[in-house]
Design a protein around this motif. Structure first.
Motif, PDB file in Angstrom:
ATOM      1  N   SER B  68       0.843  -1.054  -0.094  1.00 32.28           N
ATOM      2  CA  SER B  68      -0.028  -0.040   0.036  1.00 32.28           C
ATOM      3  C   SER B  68       0.717   1.268  -0.110  1.00 32.28           C
ATOM      4  N   ILE B  69       2.069   1.227   0.655  1.00 29.07           N
ATOM      5  CA  ILE B  69       2.929   2.187   0.603  1.00 29.07           C
ATOM      6  C   ILE B  69       3.551   2.552  -0.706  1.00 29.07           C
ATOM      7  N   HIS B  70       3.805   1.278  -1.342  1.00 25.89           N
ATOM      8  CA  HIS B  70       4.460   1.194  -2.537  1.00 25.89           C
ATOM      9  C   HIS B  70       3.767   1.843  -3.691  1.00 25.89           C
ATOM     10  N   GLU B  71       2.536   1.566  -3.514  1.00 24.17           N
ATOM     11  CA  GLU B  71       1.461   2.323  -4.444  1.00 24.17           C
ATOM     12  C   GLU B  71       1.447   3.937  -4.743  1.00 24.17           C
ATOM     13  N   VAL B  72       1.620   4.277  -3.392  1.00 29.75           N
ATOM     14  CA  VAL B  72       1.692   5.722  -3.283  1.00 29.75           C
ATOM     15  C   VAL B  72       3.185   6.209  -3.755  1.00 29.75           C
ATOM     16  N   TYR B  73       3.982   5.697  -3.511  1.00 31.05           N
ATOM     17  CA  TYR B  73       5.237   5.956  -4.031  1.00 31.05           C
ATOM     18  C   TYR B  73       5.225   5.810  -5.466  1.00 31.05           C
ATOM     19  N   GLU B  74       4.758   4.823  -6.014  1.00 34.75           N
ATOM     20  CA  GLU B  74       4.729   4.884  -7.518  1.00 34.75           C
ATOM     21  C   GLU B  74       4.075   5.961  -8.049  1.00 34.75           C
ATOM     22  N   ASP B  75       2.963   6.318  -7.526  1.00 38.18           N
ATOM     23  CA  ASP B  75       2.071   7.296  -8.027  1.00 38.18           C
ATOM     24  C   ASP B  75       2.726   8.738  -8.197  1.00 38.18           C
ATOM     25  N   GLU B  76       4.006   8.828  -7.505  1.00 36.96           N
ATOM     26  CA  GLU B  76       4.761  10.098  -7.411  1.00 36.96           C
ATOM     27  C   GLU B  76       5.721  10.113  -8.535  1.00 36.96           C
ATOM     28  N   ILE B  77       5.897   8.955  -9.149  1.00 37.94           N
ATOM     29  CA  ILE B  77       6.977   8.924 -10.172  1.00 37.94           C
ATOM     30  C   ILE B  77       6.308   8.513 -11.605  1.00 37.94           C
TER      31      ILE B  77
END
Lengths: 278, 237
Positions: B68-77
């Protein structure tokens, strides 16, 4: 000594010293020419170094990098285009100015026991080149001039000392370079003496040798000479190298025979911690 | 739980915004979380920030939570828009430590979970009683496991003894202080304790960031503290 942390305020320097003489058209045991091998080592070393300095907000100038090529035509800046104007460049300039960027296919484990393929952009800064003689003495003198200037810059006085990565087949045509190599290693910053690494390329079909501790097992006179010309690895670099599972002893020298030199780029601690890449 | 002191000092004074340490806390819920983004990562600051933000109210560290954290990270890149070097660095991933602490409902005990080399030091009556996950300064020379944006690097979370090796419980009372620190300060603190050098006790008395900065700069200059982003939270109970 050799404890200065490499930061943007306190960068280090890497100078590649490249033999581009006619003998580099000879072939390595695996079939590629020595000149092609050199170009591959350079391109991959620069790639690795640049990626290690790249963050989401840009490329951080932890290193200044230069390339000196030598053959009987002269001792010249090995970079072309924009990078040809000066010898030493912040790594961000190297990143911005490859000759071209190729696309390559790379395989990575997918974590479920299989592999997946993806396209990876791979920049090329160097093409193979080989002609004329091997003025190794003159090349070492020129390298010393450039590195001396870098060390004398007040901004670099406390930096981790410069590293010179010399790639050659060892057959000097302007005399014995051993004494000059020793002089070159006497240049220093407050953090230690310049490190001279030698990568020896040979047509001889012998197993690759990485960071030996003595010259006895080396296959020929040129390897033995280049071994003696190589800096003993400082304790800190030995620690990092061991951490990356390289077979290294406390007496190892910065000498590599017919092997990949990418590991040398991995020696530098530019982060707050070693990361589990791979 | 009270946060008696908190501060972070960047590795290089010129680049304050590039400090890759993050921390958050909630006195109301008795939570404190610290993370040190590994410099040699693509987006260490973003990753460590996301980790502390999401870890602040959880006691579970598993694949689903990290995903779930990774999903947010990916959204920023936006990978396609990245330069060749950023694409390559992105593929190598971002890495960070996590050091999370929470009080039980009775406020008599804390649980500490740690991945990587950010450490907690337990003090009672101004004496160091325990530390976690490292106990000796020498341990900071090893290569720590870190939480990564690349899932295959997080496989150690599946280990059966993960909780045994990454979690500890400490009793707390009004004589307790707990120091949460990133690695440079942690190594310095454990070394001072090993050498019976009382200077580490000054961490318990800190009341303002300039004093902390002065200490960090002095110790960096003396070579006793590694030059790195340096963070400290002092908790009292």
């Amino acid at each position: 000594m050799y404890t200065s942390q490499i930061t943007r305020s306190n960068p280090s320097a890497i100078l590649f010293l490249i033999d581009q003489s006619g003998s580099m058209t000879d072939h390595m045991p695996a079939g590629t020419s020595k000149a092609q091998y050199v170009a591959d080592v350079l391109n991959r070393s620069l790639y690795e170094l640049t990626v290690r300095c790249t963050r989401s907000d840009g490329v951080r100038d932890y290193f200044h990098v230069g390339v000196l090529g030598y053959n009987s035509i002269g001792i010249v800046n090995g970079f072309s285009g924009e990078l040809n104007a000066n010898l030493m460049h912040p790594i961000s300039e190297i990143e911005s100015n490859p000759l071209r960027v190729e696309e390559r296919i790379k395989k990575e484990p997918d974590g479920a026991g299989s592999y997946y393929e993806f396209k990876l952009k791979f920049p090329i800064w160097f093409e193979p080149r080989a002609e004329g003689g091997t003025p190794m003495q003159a090349a070492l003198v020129r390298a010393a001039e450039e590195i001396s200037q870098w060390c004398d810059d007040p901004n670099h006085m406390d930096s981790f000392p410069p590293t010179i990565l010399h790639i050659t087949d060892g057959e000097s045509t302007d005399g014995d370079p051993e004494e000059l190599a020793k002089q070159l290693q006497k240049l220093s910053t407050s953090d230690g003496q310049v490190l001279l690494f030698n990568l020896h390329l040979s047509s001889q079909n012998t197993d690759p040798i990485l960071y030996p501790a003595d010259e006895a097992a080396l296959p020929n006179q040129y390897s033995k000479m280049l071994f003696r010309m190589s800096s003993p690895l400082p304790k800190q670099l030995i620690t990092y190298a061991k951490d990356k599972d390289l077979a290294i002893s406390n007496e190892s020298r910065g000498f590599v025979f017919n092997a990949d030199a990418i590991s040398i780029v991995d020696f530098f601690d530019i982060g707050s911690k070693a990361i589990q890449v791979g | 739980m009270k946060v008696q002191f908190k501060a972070k000092i960047p590795k290089e004074a010129k680049y304050i915004k590039d400090n890759e340490d993050s921390f958050r806390w909630s006195e109301k819920f008795g939570f404190a979380v610290l993370s040190d983004g590994a410099s040699e990562s693509f987006a260490a600051k973003v990753w460590s920030n996301l980790l502390v933000k999401k870890f602040l109210h959880t006691t579970t560290m598993d694949d689903a939570f990290l995903a779930s954290i990774h999903e947010v990270y990916e959204d920023e890149i936006n990978y396609q828009d990245l330069s060749w070097s950023k694409q390559a660095a992105y593929l190598r991933g971002s890495f960070a430590t996590i050091l999370a602490l929470w009080e039980n409902l009775e406020k008599t005990e804390v649980t500490v979970v740690a991945v990587g080399d950010s450490i907690a030091v337990l003090c009672k009556d101004n004496l160091s009683v325990d530390s976690f996950p490292y106990h000796e300064s020498e341990e900071f020379t090893q290569r720590p496991k870190l939480l990564s944006t690349i899932p295959r690097h997080n496989e150690f979370l599946h280990s059966q003894d993960f909780l045994n090796t990454h979690q500890i419980r400490w009793p707390v009372d009004t004589t307790t202080h707990i120091l949460l620190m990133t690695d440079a300060l942690g190594a310095w603190c454990l070394k001072r304790i090993e050498e019976n050098d009382p200077e580490w006790l000054s961490l318990l008395d800190l009341r303002n960031t300039p004093d902390f900065r002065k200490l960090v700069i002095k110790e960096r200059k003396s070579g006793r503290m590694k030059i790195d982003d340096t963070s400290l939270l002092v908790l009292s109970f």
